[in-house]
Design a protein around this motif. Structure first.
Motif, PDB file in Angstrom:
ATOM      1  N   ALA A   8      -8.015  -3.472   4.480  1.00 46.43           N
ATOM      2  CA  ALA A   8      -7.760  -2.038   4.601  1.00 46.43           C
ATOM      3  C   ALA A   8      -8.612  -1.393   5.682  1.00 46.43           C
ATOM      4  O   ALA A   8      -8.328  -0.302   6.157  1.00 46.43           O
ATOM      5  CB  ALA A   8      -8.022  -1.354   3.265  1.00 46.43           C
TER       6      ALA A   8
ATOM      7  N   VAL B 225      -4.177   3.808   1.315  1.00 42.50           N
ATOM      8  CA  VAL B 225      -4.552   2.430   1.616  1.00 42.50           C
ATOM      9  C   VAL B 225      -3.325   1.625   2.052  1.00 42.50           C
ATOM     10  O   VAL B 225      -2.251   1.731   1.461  1.00 42.50           O
ATOM     11  CB  VAL B 225      -5.284   1.758   0.429  1.00 42.50           C
ATOM     12  CG1 VAL B 225      -4.361   1.647  -0.783  1.00 42.50           C
ATOM     13  CG2 VAL B 225      -5.812   0.386   0.820  1.00 42.50           C
TER      14      VAL B 225
ATOM     15  N   GLY C  60       0.827  -1.196   0.000  1.00 43.40           N
ATOM     16  CA  GLY C  60       0.000   0.000   0.000  1.00 43.40           C
ATOM     17  C   GLY C  60       0.859   1.242   0.000  1.00 43.40           C
ATOM     18  O   GLY C  60       1.989   1.220  -0.481  1.00 43.40           O
TER      19      GLY C  60
ATOM     20  N   VAL D 280      -8.571   5.945   3.019  1.00 38.59           N
ATOM     21  CA  VAL D 280      -8.682   4.884   2.019  1.00 38.59           C
ATOM     22  C   VAL D 280      -9.862   5.184   1.098  1.00 38.59           C
ATOM     23  O   VAL D 280      -9.769   5.088  -0.119  1.00 38.59           O
ATOM     24  CB  VAL D 280      -8.870   3.508   2.699  1.00 38.59           C
ATOM     25  CG1 VAL D 280      -9.082   2.413   1.662  1.00 38.59           C
ATOM     26  CG2 VAL D 280      -7.663   3.189   3.575  1.00 38.59           C
TER      27      VAL D 280
END
Lengths: 259, 274
Positions: free
Chosen positions: B175, B152, B99, B146
């Protein structure tokens, strides 16, 4: 009536006397810098007195457990937030004590309508080399004493904390002759135990001008160790690890004791 | 009068031992992001954050192996080819990240300090369940970002539990902060479908189950899996043969964390993968 300056000075003096009396029975703590780090040591029957503050900083304290706890939490908070926003290397014991703890303790002490901190603390920060070790003693009124060289005093690689000034001075006098900074762990454990014993003995005798006999100190040490535990912790000089604090158990320390 | 960052605070939070709460009170950590209200129309993506992919972890005979490739990308651009996605949190815990590194590294930093802060204030080590939950909470607090298309993070958390019985523990997250305990292996990031395929195959039909592999065999499978992921996923670096850049591999065991030296990874690669 406290508004009158004379009354204020009197109130402060009374308060000092009261706090000194409260702290007087506090069992001594010795901190000694040596080759591989700094050793904190005390002999205690009851609660924990030596604590980790941050990666390279530890503290020992005597006084009221509630006040010690509040100051300990404050020290950990300050060091942790500083270490988080900047870097662990930027956490400075000198700044922590001089800038943050001392003013607050002085303030609490001088506000005669509020409660002072019933605590006396000894902080140490391990350096890369023994010459860089820092020891700071903070009194209930915010007064700070350091091991650093001044015009009046040569640099010391040890520090002592005790219930009374006389007891502390006896410990310092002993360490000044007995302790060398290139000593190994076994030697400093014994020096620290001697310092603790002499400090503890002095607490029990009211007006001893002369230091106790060496044999008497050893005897006292032996007696105390039969019914109390050794509490000790190290700040290790080993730079390969970030966290230098390690507590030592009574079981680890007993075999190192020499007669 | 200028106020210092470090000022004495009478409202001690130490009794709770929650480091993120302390940071937020002092204004040193962004407040938990609000979940955005869905708006009509197509959201326009005008900025692409740097992202890091692919990570994997599995249990083998010597503990848990955690590996990550080294590539960080933003859209089609390779931003960095030596990214460190396998982060040590304390002496027995590793967080690997897929991420957005900006968010993930900050999370790792908060987490690392949280564990130390807890131990120092409470005078005892945080339990494994507490540590796993702490990361979950950070992810949940980040979920608003996110939803806005930035930030994220999908981590893997590997640690060694000494209570009640000594064993390696492995978790992966989504997430939103849900934690899933993995029995054998976990993989997240854009290259993870390929990695999961390989680990599933190896675990069921390979020479032996993953948990019985020796260290060299485990390293070999990790390298093969990452290289396979890199074949079809441009965001995964795999092994850079030209630049001699190898994935980062760490092992969590009872004795703590070992980072495998590059020479060792290179030797296994040369012998069994290249």
């Amino acid at each position: 009536m406290i508004e009158e300056p004379y009354r204020w000075v009197e109130a402060i003096a009374n308060r000092r006397e009261y706090i000194e009396a409260q702290l007087a029975p506090g069992s001594p703590i010795a901190a000694l810098g040596y080759r591989d780090g700094i050793l904190f040591l005390t002999v205690s029957q009851t609660r924990q007195k030596i604590f980790e503050v941050y990666d390279r900083i530890a503290m020992g304290a005597i006084g009221h457990p509630g006040d010690i706890e509040r100051l300990r939490m404050a020290a950990i908070e300050l060091a942790s937030t500083e270490g988080f926003t900047r870097a662990a290397a930027d956490v400075s014991l000198r700044r922590l004590v001089h800038y943050s703890l001392s003013p607050v303790m002085k303030n609490a002490f001088e506000q005669v309508y509020g409660a002072p901190y019933l605590a006396r603390m000894l902080f140490a920060e391990v350096g890369e080399r023994p010459e860089e070790d820092l020891f700071l003693r903070v009194e209930y009124d915010g007064e700070i004493a350091t091991n650093g060289a001044t015009y009046a005093q040569a640099r010391q690689d040890f520090a002592a904390l005790s219930g009374t000034q006389q007891s502390r001075e006896q410990m310092e006098a002993l360490l000044a002759t007995e302790h060398a900074q290139d000593a190994n762990l076994e030697t400093v454990v014994n020096s620290a135990l001697d310092a603790w014993s002499i400090g503890h003995m002095t607490l029990q005798t009211d007006d001893a001008k002369e230091p106790p006999e060496r044999a008497a100190v050893r005897k006292h040490r032996e007696e105390q160790l039969t019914n109390a535990g050794i509490e000790a912790a190290l700040l290790e000089r080993d730079a390969s690890r970030a966290i230098r604090y390690r507590s030592l158990s009574d079981k680890e320390l007993r075999p190192l004791i020499r007669d | 009068m200028e106020r210092s960052l470090v000022a004495f605070d009478q409202n001690f939070s130490g009794a709770v031992g929650d480091f993120p709460v302390l940071l937020r009170r002092k204004g040193l950590l962004a407040p938990a992001a609000e979940n955005p209200v869905p708006q009509a129309g197509t959201p326009q993506k005008i900025w692409q954050p740097t992202e890091a992919t692919t990570i994997l972890a599995f249990k083998f005979s010597g503990g848990v192996l955690v590996a990550g490739d080294r590539r960080a990308t933003a859209g089609n651009t390779v931003v960095y080819d030596r990214a460190d996605k396998v982060l040590e949190i304390d002496r027995h815990s590793i967080m690997a990240i897929a991420g957005v590194p900006a968010t993930a590294w900050e999370m790792a930093r908060v987490l690392e300090h949280s564990f130390q802060y807890f131990r120092r204030t409470q005078l005892q080590e945080m339990s494994v369940d507490g540590k796993v939950r702490a990361l979950s909470k950070l992810l949940r607090d980040n979920f608003g970002f996110v939803m806005q298309g930035v930030g994220v993070v999908v981590p893997i958390f590997a640690t060694y539990d000494s209570h009640p019985k000594p064993e390696a523990r492995l978790y992966f997250y989504d997430a939103m902060g849900a934690q899933f305990e993995a029995t054998d292996y976990a993989a997240t990031g854009s290259g993870s479908p390929a990695v999961r395929g390989i680990l599933f195959y190896e675990n069921n039909w390979g020479a032996k189950p993953l948990q019985e592999l020796g260290e060299d065999e485990a390293v070999s499978i990790a390298l093969r899996a990452l290289d396979t992921a890199a074949q079809s996923d441009t965001a995964t670096g795999g092994v850079d043969r030209g630049g001699k850049i190898y994935p980062l591999i760490k092992i969590v065991s009872r004795d703590g964390i070992t980072t495998l030296p590059e020479s060792k990874i290179a030797a296994v690669f040369k012998e069994t993968v290249a």
